[in-house]
Design a protein around this motif. Structure first.
Motif, PDB file in Angstrom:
ATOM      1  N   ILE A   1       0.857  -1.189   0.000  1.00  0.00           N
ATOM      2  CA  ILE A   1       0.000   0.000   0.000  1.00  0.00           C
ATOM      3  C   ILE A   1       0.893   1.239   0.000  1.00  0.00           C
TER       4      ILE A   1
ATOM      5  N   ASP B   1      -3.082   0.499  -4.253  1.00  0.00           N
ATOM      6  CA  ASP B   1      -2.667  -0.890  -4.047  1.00  0.00           C
ATOM      7  C   ASP B   1      -1.670  -1.264  -5.135  1.00  0.00           C
TER       8      ASP B   1
ATOM      9  N   TYR C   1      -2.257  -4.581  -7.177  1.00  0.00           N
ATOM     10  CA  TYR C   1      -3.366  -4.667  -8.135  1.00  0.00           C
ATOM     11  C   TYR C   1      -2.812  -4.864  -9.542  1.00  0.00           C
TER      12      TYR C   1
ATOM     13  N   VAL D   1      -7.526   2.871  -3.419  1.00  0.00           N
ATOM     14  CA  VAL D   1      -8.291   2.104  -2.422  1.00  0.00           C
ATOM     15  C   VAL D   1      -8.692   2.961  -1.226  1.00  0.00           C
TER      16      VAL D   1
ATOM     17  N   TYR E   1     -11.025  -2.994   1.845  1.00  0.00           N
ATOM     18  CA  TYR E   1      -9.769  -2.569   2.460  1.00  0.00           C
ATOM     19  C   TYR E   1      -9.978  -1.965   3.853  1.00  0.00           C
TER      20      TYR E   1
END
Length: 307
Positions: A45, A106, A109, A127, A192
């Protein structure tokens, strides 16, 4: 090797070098316009600045995942009022024009767009977002900054509630500052949530304030979880309103379902702490003092003590 084969290899090598080579100006422009990264976690993240080309994605994120869960919007049924919904989204677009807002993306992803020729051009998945707004005292007192077009019954109820609280407290006067950074709105995707992503965004908001030399952070926090995070960041409650005591103009109860544990909506503010010190490297003499004594040194000290 034949001359023809050698020429073919040279052409292939030249084409490969052209594909690898990238214009230095293009590289420099990427660095200039790339977002500033505030934090990157070990689990993929990243917290970074919100860029202009991501504004519509953020607006849609609030429309699809925020309005149905927010205490004010849910209890006023703002999502079912088209006029109020359009007004709310306009206000979100207006607030994110300020370049101080941050997002969580993210890195794990995987983009499924086949049209992307370069993997570096892949659009990162947003996110979470924290809308931040710099509030200056001289701008706050101007009339035109406080006049906004409000449309829709649900939106009018939300604004009336927020305005009532904001009129009861002056952050600039209370915290003795000319400018503060306001936490305007926080949204995290449902899948999330409950992963401390809200805390991570709010913590990075403090870093944003520190980078701007802003001494105070503040915000209107409608839920217990957000108030708890604000306390962890050093904020204190300045003013709060009980949901069960709030009525509309007709005397009707608005917040009949504020959510478990959500009893009040609180204005909270706190000072921005200084950056953590890097620490002082001890000198050689200090290192010797802290080094464990050897057996011979201990015996010598015992002998001196006996004498």
């Amino acid at each position: 090797m034949s001359r023809r084969l050698r020429l073919e290899e040279e052409r292939a090598k030249a084409v490969k070098e052209e594909e690898i080579f990238e214009d230095p100006l293009k590289i420099q422009l990427k660095r200039i316009f790339s977002p500033l990264v505030w934090k990157e976690t070990s689990y993929g993240i990243r917290i970074q600045d919100l860029k202009e080309d991501q504004h519509e994605e953020v607006v849609n994120m609030f429309k699809d995942h925020f309005l149905e869960n927010d205490v004010l919007c849910k209890n006023t049924e703002l999502l079912n009022d088209e006029e109020s919904l359009a007004c709310y989204l306009r206000r979100i677009r207006f607030q994110i024009r300020d370049s101080s807002s941050i997002i969580a993306v993210d890195l794990n992803y995987v983009h499924d767009d086949e049209d992307l020729q370069d993997e570096s051009e892949a659009k990162l998945k947003i996110v979470g977002v924290l809308i931040l707004k710099v509030m200056r005292k001289n701008e706050f007192n101007r009339v035109f900054s406080q006049v906004q077009l409000i449309e829709g019954e649900a939106m009018k109820k939300c604004v009336a509630f927020r305005s009532h609280i904001n009129r009861r407290v002056d952050i600039h006067e209370k915290c003795n500052c000319d400018v503060y950074l306001r936490y305007y709105e926080l949204c995290v995707l449902p899948q999330y949530r409950h992963q401390s992503l809200g805390y991570l965004l709010m913590m990075c908001g403090v870093r944003v304030a520190r980078s701007y030399n802003i001494p105070v952070v503040a915000g209107l926090f409608p839920t217990l979880s957000m108030q708890t995070v604000a306390k962890r960041l050093g904020m204190e409650t300045i003013y709060e309103v009980s949901y069960c005591a709030w009525r509309d103009r007709e005397g009707e109860l608005i917040f009949d379902d504020p959510g478990a544990g959500n009893y009040t909506c609180a204005v909270m503010a706190g000072p921005v702490p200084p950056p953590p010190s890097l620490g002082i490297v001890p000198s050689d003499s200090q290192m010797k003092l802290t080094r464990p004594k050897t057996r011979a040194e201990k015996q010598m000290l015992r002998a001196k003590a006996k004498n």
